[in-house]
Design a protein around this motif. Structure first.
Motif, short mmCIF file in Angstrom:
data_model
loop_
_atom_site.label_atom_id
_atom_site.label_comp_id
_atom_site.label_asym_id
_atom_site.label_seq_id
_atom_site.Cartn_x
_atom_site.Cartn_y
_atom_site.Cartn_z
N HIS A 6 0.83 -1.21 0.00
CA HIS A 6 0.00 0.00 0.00
C HIS A 6 0.86 1.26 0.00
CE1 HIS A 6 -3.30 -2.63 1.94
NE2 HIS A 6 -3.55 -2.49 0.64
N HIS A 8 3.87 1.59 -1.22
CA HIS A 8 4.44 1.77 -2.55
C HIS A 8 3.41 2.32 -3.53
CE1 HIS A 8 7.76 -1.43 -1.62
NE2 HIS A 8 8.02 -0.23 -1.10
N MET A 9 2.17 1.86 -3.41
CA MET A 9 1.10 2.35 -4.28
C MET A 9 0.82 3.83 -4.01
SD MET A 9 -1.54 -0.87 -4.21
CE MET A 9 -2.77 0.05 -5.13
N LEU A 10 0.85 4.23 -2.73
CA LEU A 10 0.61 5.63 -2.38
C LEU A 10 1.71 6.52 -2.93
CD1 LEU A 10 -0.95 7.78 -0.83
CD2 LEU A 10 0.37 7.18 1.21
N ALA A 12 3.64 5.92 -5.48
CA ALA A 12 3.53 5.96 -6.94
C ALA A 12 2.41 6.91 -7.38
CB ALA A 12 3.27 4.55 -7.47
N THR A 13 1.29 6.88 -6.64
CA THR A 13 0.16 7.77 -6.97
C THR A 13 0.54 9.24 -6.80
OG1 THR A 13 -1.41 6.06 -6.28
CG2 THR A 13 -2.23 8.32 -6.43
N LEU A 14 1.20 9.54 -5.67
CA LEU A 14 1.64 10.91 -5.43
C LEU A 14 2.65 11.36 -6.48
CD1 LEU A 14 2.03 10.91 -1.54
CD2 LEU A 14 0.22 12.00 -2.90
N LEU A 16 2.73 10.53 -9.48
CA LEU A 16 2.02 10.82 -10.71
C LEU A 16 1.17 12.09 -10.59
CD1 LEU A 16 0.83 7.24 -11.73
CD2 LEU A 16 2.59 8.61 -12.86
N LEU A 17 0.55 12.30 -9.42
CA LEU A 17 -0.39 13.40 -9.25
C LEU A 17 0.28 14.74 -8.99
CD1 LEU A 17 -3.27 11.80 -7.14
CD2 LEU A 17 -3.31 12.46 -9.55
N THR A 20 1.29 16.91 -11.95
CA THR A 20 0.10 17.38 -12.66
C THR A 20 -0.58 18.50 -11.90
OG1 THR A 20 -0.25 15.16 -13.57
CG2 THR A 20 -2.12 16.68 -13.63
#
Length: 282
Positions: A6, A8-10, A12-14, A16-17, A20
Motif C-alpha cells: 500500500h 508503494h502504491m501511495l 507511486a500515486t503521489l 504521478l499526481l 500534474t
C-alpha cells in the motif's frame, strides 16, 4: 492493514499526481497574473517568475503603519487628523504586485472620467509646475510628474491612475500614508518596505483605492494634492497669486536622500513604451 505494498502504491500515486497538480496550479496562477493587464512587469513567463520571487520578500500586512523615526523631517505631513473622512464600506479586494490592481469596487466610467478631469486640471495650472508623461513605475499608463522634484521618486513622478479599475499609485509623506490607511482609503504597496526594496518603489509608495462616486473623487483629489506637496513641496491649494507655498523641510529630505536610492526608472528604464492614457475608458 496498511502494508508495504500500500505504501508503494501511495508513493507511486503521489509521484504521478503532484507534477500534474503543480502544473495546473502554475497555469492558473500565471493566467491570473496575465489577467491583471499591462504594468511595470512584462506579461511573460520570465516576468511571472520575477514576481513570484519578489512575493517571497513583500509586505505581509499592507495595512501596517509606516514607522516615522524621531529624526525624520518633517514629522507632520500635509494632512491634519481631520482632513480625511472615513471611507464607507469594506476594503476592496486587491491582487498582484507589479501590476497591482483592485478587483472589486472599481470606478465606473463616468467617475473615472471625473478623476481624470481633476488630474488634468491640476496639470493645466502652470503654478503647480506639473506635467503628464509615461509613468516610470507603471510604464503602460500616464503619470503625473513635477518639474521641480525635491523628494526622490522615479523622475519626479507623483502618481499614476489605472484606467482598468480607477485605483492609483502614489508616493506620500509617511504620516499622510498612515492617515490614508487609518481612514480606509488605501494601503501600502507590497514592495514598499524600504531597505533593498527601495530599488523598486519608495518606502512611502501607496495604492489609493478607486473612487466610487464624485464625492470620493473629491477626497482622492485631496490625496493627490498631498502627493504633489511631498514630491515637489508645492501646495496646489495655496495662494492663487504668486508662487505656491513650498516646504523647506521636504527639500531637506530630498537633499538627504540624494544618491542613496535607486528607482525603477534607473533599473528598468523609462519611456519608450506604448502608453495607456489617463483618458482611456475605465
Amino acid at each position: 492493514m496498511f502494508t508495504e505494498t500500500h505504501l508503494h502504491m501511495l508513493i507511486a500515486t503521489l509521484a504521478l499526481l503532484l507534477p500534474t497538480l503543480t502544473a495546473l496550479y502554475i497555469h492558473k496562477d500565471y493566467r491570473a497574473f496575465l489577467s491583471l493587464g499591462p504594468g511595470g512587469t512584462p506579461a511573460t513567463p520570465l516576468g511571472y517568475l520575477k514576481i513570484k520571487l519578489l512575493s517571497l520578500i513583500c509586505l505581509r500586512d499592507p495595512l501596517r503603519p509606516i514607522a516615522i523615526p524621531p529624526h525624520f523631517r518633517p514629522q507632520k505631513g500635509y494632512f491634519t487628523p481631520a482632513s480625511l473622512p472615513t471611507r464607507k464600506g469594506t476594503k476592496p479586494l486587491i491582487r498582484g504586485i507589479a501590476p497591482q490592481r483592485q478587483q472589486t469596487q472599481k470606478s465606473g466610467q463616468a467617475v473615472y472620467g471625473c478623476l481624470v478631469a481633476k488630474i488634468k486640471g491640476l496639470a493645466a495650472d502652470p503654478g503647480n509646475r506639473l506635467l503628464e508623461r509615461t509613468s516610470c513605475f507603471e510604464k503602460h499608463s500616464s503619470g503625473l510628474f513635477t518639474s521641480v522634484p525635491i523628494t526622490r521618486t522615479c523622475g519626479g513622478e507623483i502618481c499614476h491612475a489605472h484606467p482598468s479599475d480607477g485605483s492609483m499609485h502614489m508616493t506620500l509623506h509617511p504620516a499622510d500614508a498612515n492617515l490614508l490607511i487609518e481612514m480606509g482609503w488605501g494601503e501600502r504597496h507590497p514592495l514598499a518596505r524600504g531597505g533593498w526594496c527601495r530599488k523598486f518603489v519608495p518606502r512611502e509608495f501607496m495604492l489609493v483605492y478607486a473612487p466610487r462616486d464624485e464625492a470620493e473623487v473629491e477626497v482622492v483629489a485631496k490625496v493627490i494634492a498631498a502627493g504633489i506637496w511631498w514630491v515637489s513641496g508645492v501646495d496646489v491649494n495655496g495662494d492663487a497669486e504668486g508662487p505656491r507655498r513650498k516646504s523647506a523641510d521636504v527639500a531637506a529630505i530630498g537633499e538627504e536622500m540624494e544618491g542613496k536610492e535607486c528607482w525603477a526608472c534607473r533599473v528598468n528604464g523609462c519611456g519608450g513604451n506604448q502608453v495607456e492614457k489617463l483618458t482611456s475608458e475605465a
